[in-house]
Design an enzyme around this catalytic site. Structure first.
Site, PDB file in Angstrom:
ATOM      1  N   ASN A  93       0.933  -1.295  -0.042  1.00  0.00           N
ATOM      2  CA  ASN A  93       0.018   0.017   0.075  1.00  0.00           C
ATOM      3  C   ASN A  93       0.684   1.275  -0.071  1.00  0.00           C
ATOM      4  O   ASN A  93       0.634   2.309  -0.599  1.00  0.00           O
ATOM      5  CB  ASN A  93      -1.102  -0.029   1.310  1.00  0.00           C
ATOM      6  CG  ASN A  93      -0.130  -0.007   2.659  1.00  0.00           C
ATOM      7  OD1 ASN A  93       0.658  -0.553   2.623  1.00  0.00           O
ATOM      8  ND2 ASN A  93      -0.690   0.377   3.644  1.00  0.00           N
ATOM      9  N   GLY A 166       2.045  -5.440   7.298  1.00  0.00           N
ATOM     10  CA  GLY A 166       1.188  -6.403   6.572  1.00  0.00           C
ATOM     11  C   GLY A 166      -0.027  -6.745   7.252  1.00  0.00           C
ATOM     12  O   GLY A 166      -0.056  -5.983   8.372  1.00  0.00           O
ATOM     13  N   SER A 167      -0.629  -7.829   6.871  1.00  0.00           N
ATOM     14  CA  SER A 167      -1.990  -8.128   7.529  1.00  0.00           C
ATOM     15  C   SER A 167      -1.527  -9.040   8.731  1.00  0.00           C
ATOM     16  O   SER A 167      -0.342  -9.626   9.055  1.00  0.00           O
ATOM     17  CB  SER A 167      -2.787  -9.082   6.412  1.00  0.00           C
ATOM     18  OG  SER A 167      -2.175 -10.264   6.222  1.00  0.00           O
ATOM     19  N   GLU A 188       4.094  -4.608  12.375  1.00  0.00           N
ATOM     20  CA  GLU A 188       3.024  -3.468  12.187  1.00  0.00           C
ATOM     21  C   GLU A 188       1.814  -3.947  11.084  1.00  0.00           C
ATOM     22  O   GLU A 188       2.166  -4.167  10.081  1.00  0.00           O
ATOM     23  CB  GLU A 188       3.877  -2.368  11.317  1.00  0.00           C
ATOM     24  CG  GLU A 188       5.041  -1.843  12.039  1.00  0.00           C
ATOM     25  CD  GLU A 188       4.656  -1.101  13.418  1.00  0.00           C
ATOM     26  OE1 GLU A 188       3.439  -0.808  13.565  1.00  0.00           O
ATOM     27  OE2 GLU A 188       5.704  -1.141  14.137  1.00  0.00           O
ATOM     28  N   CYS A 222      -3.229   1.667   6.538  1.00  0.00           N
ATOM     29  CA  CYS A 222      -3.556   0.618   7.761  1.00  0.00           C
ATOM     30  C   CYS A 222      -4.075   1.591   8.934  1.00  0.00           C
ATOM     31  O   CYS A 222      -4.857   0.953   9.761  1.00  0.00           O
ATOM     32  CB  CYS A 222      -2.197   0.030   8.496  1.00  0.00           C
ATOM     33  SG  CYS A 222      -0.831   1.156   8.614  1.00  0.00           S
ATOM     34  N   GLU A 308     -11.077  -5.912   8.438  1.00  0.00           N
ATOM     35  CA  GLU A 308     -10.470  -4.691   7.958  1.00  0.00           C
ATOM     36  C   GLU A 308     -10.927  -4.444   6.549  1.00  0.00           C
ATOM     37  O   GLU A 308     -10.661  -5.272   5.704  1.00  0.00           O
ATOM     38  CB  GLU A 308      -8.979  -4.716   8.201  1.00  0.00           C
ATOM     39  CG  GLU A 308      -8.254  -3.434   7.838  1.00  0.00           C
ATOM     40  CD  GLU A 308      -6.974  -3.192   8.108  1.00  0.00           C
ATOM     41  OE1 GLU A 308      -6.463  -2.261   8.073  1.00  0.00           O
ATOM     42  OE2 GLU A 308      -6.280  -4.322   8.535  1.00  0.00           O
TER      43      GLU A 308
END
Length: 431
Positions: A93, A166-167, A188, A222, A308
């Protein structure tokens, strides 16, 4: 040496930015406007490099700390030393910023690094490979490209620290792999970051700042507001202001970002309930475009509230009592960010003291991340560890503690043989 390496990255970033290679790569991956690309990626990194270079000498100097009276005459210190070899795994992203920002901290602390950008942002991945591999010895810094199988192979190796953005799902897998080597990790991640708007809020300001924070990078942020809880007494008026503001700010979709790929486009399309959409969005599957979309009348049973969102969908929910809402939000996973719009100091205090989250803002969204003096990170399912500026230097360093004791004074108190008088003295000292 560390400052020289950071300076070399600064030079190569500036060179690339001057020749617009960075803008072009980011645009081809995410359709970011030149303004977004510079402000959230290139310029963000350059500012971080500049501040780090100015502060590095101070950070690296051993810190003298207090020494208890029973150890005197002794001096005590904390020194920072490199952890060793760092693995940085980046997301799609913000494919430029979220690789180089942790890398700055890793280099500042004196480490070497292996770097794995996201293959989804393939143009930026190739840019980073050129930017770093053409200017640094592979024994210092090296970019490795490829899909998730390459990442899996990398994780079989022993590193001294792993930094992942990331996820949550992938973060758990990385944490599991890291545990095999007892490798420390910084994760993160993300989550459903709530935004609360109460009766005392400046509704026009709230709408503008929420729309900005939500739809920058087409919602693929995020810390974007994932959903809004608005007080029932102002719900209709606020939704109208929110809608008007959205159309004013994003009337021209040529400057609006695109979803990274078909997979995530299809995932987002599946979250849209046509009966709850405020106004039918502009959809272009070929371009992976979904225009900013507000959904009202949403509840926690809707698909859009089950994960999310990470896209340009903004659900609006209603609440009537702040204490009840706080109790509800406590039952959810701790988010990466939380935002509250209110001029009521009691509500500000309640929300920020009773709810746990990574970071947040009162009467704003996402801008806390732009202050380098604020460590950035999650809590619980939204991540572990924090970075930015000195916090980045700190996470990639080992704090080595030591004392320096004199030899001209000898205090036999702690040494055998022990006596009752020594025991009485030590009881007076250690209490």
């Amino acid at each position: 040496m560390d400052g020289m390496m950071i300076g070399l990255i600064q030079t190569t970033v500036l060179y690339g930015a001057t020749h617009r290679n960075h803008d072009k790569s980011i645009y081809e991956d995410l359709h970011k406007s030149a303004f977004e690309s510079y402000s959230t990626e290139i310029g963000y990194v350059l500012k971080s490099i500049t501040k780090t270079i100015k502060s590095l000498k101070k950070w690296m100097k051993p810190k003298r700390v207090k020494t208890p009276i029973y150890l005197r005459p002794t001096t005590s210190y904390i020194a920072y030393e490199p952890k060793g070899v760092i693995l940085i795994i980046g997301p799609y992203n913000y494919p430029f910023q979220l690789i180089l920002e942790p890398l700055i901290g890793a280099i500042a602390a004196g480490n070497t690094a292996s770097i794995k950008p996201s293959e989804y942002a393939s143009h930026t991945e190739q840019l980073l490979q050129t930017l770093i591999n053409d200017h640094f010895e592979p024994s210092y810094l090296h970019v490795i490209t490829g899909d998730h199988k390459i990442t899996e192979n990398l994780l079989e190796n022993k590193f001294d620290h792993i930094f992942f953005t990331g996820s949550t799902r992938v973060g758990k897998l990385i944490y599991e792999q890291a545990s095999k080597h007892l490798t420390p990790v910084t994760l993160e991640l993300g989550g459903k970051s709530p935004t609360i708007v109460d009766q005392s809020a400046n509704l026009k300001v709230a709408a503008k700042r929420i729309i900005f924070g939500k739809f920058i990078n087409a919602g693929q942020t995020c810390i974007a507001p994932d959903y809004i809880y608005v007080h029932q007494t102002i719900a209709e008026s606020f939704i109208k202001i929110l809608s008007d503001t959205m159309h004013t700010m994003y009337n021209d979709l040529h400057q609006f970002g695109r979803i990274i790929n078909d997979k995530h486009f299809d995932r987002l399309m599946n979250l849209i309930d046509a009966d709850k959409v405020l106004q039918k969005p502009v959809i272009d599957a070929k371009m992976c475009l979904i225009s900013p979309t507000i959904m009202k009348g949403v509840t926690w049973t809707d698909k859009v509230m089950q994960e999310e969102i990470f896209g340009p969908l903004l659900p609006v929910l209603i609440y009537d009592d702040i204490d009840t809402l706080i109790k509800l939000l406590k039952t959810k996973e701790k988010p990466l960010a939380l935002y509250v719009f209110t001029n009521n100091k009691d509500i500000q205090h309640k929300v920020f003291s009773q709810l746990s989250f990574g970071g947040g803002a009162m009467n704003d969204t996402i801008m806390h991340v732009s202050n380098p003096c604020l460590p950035f990170g999650g809590v619980g399912q939204s991540g572990m560890g924090a970075y930015h500026y000195f916090a980045s230097f700190e996470i990639f360093s080992h704090k080595k503690s030591y004392i320096k004791r004199c030899t001209w004074l000898y205090l036999p108190l702690v040494y055998p043989p022990y006596t009752k008088s020594k025991e009485n003295i030590i009881k007076k000292i250690l209490k």
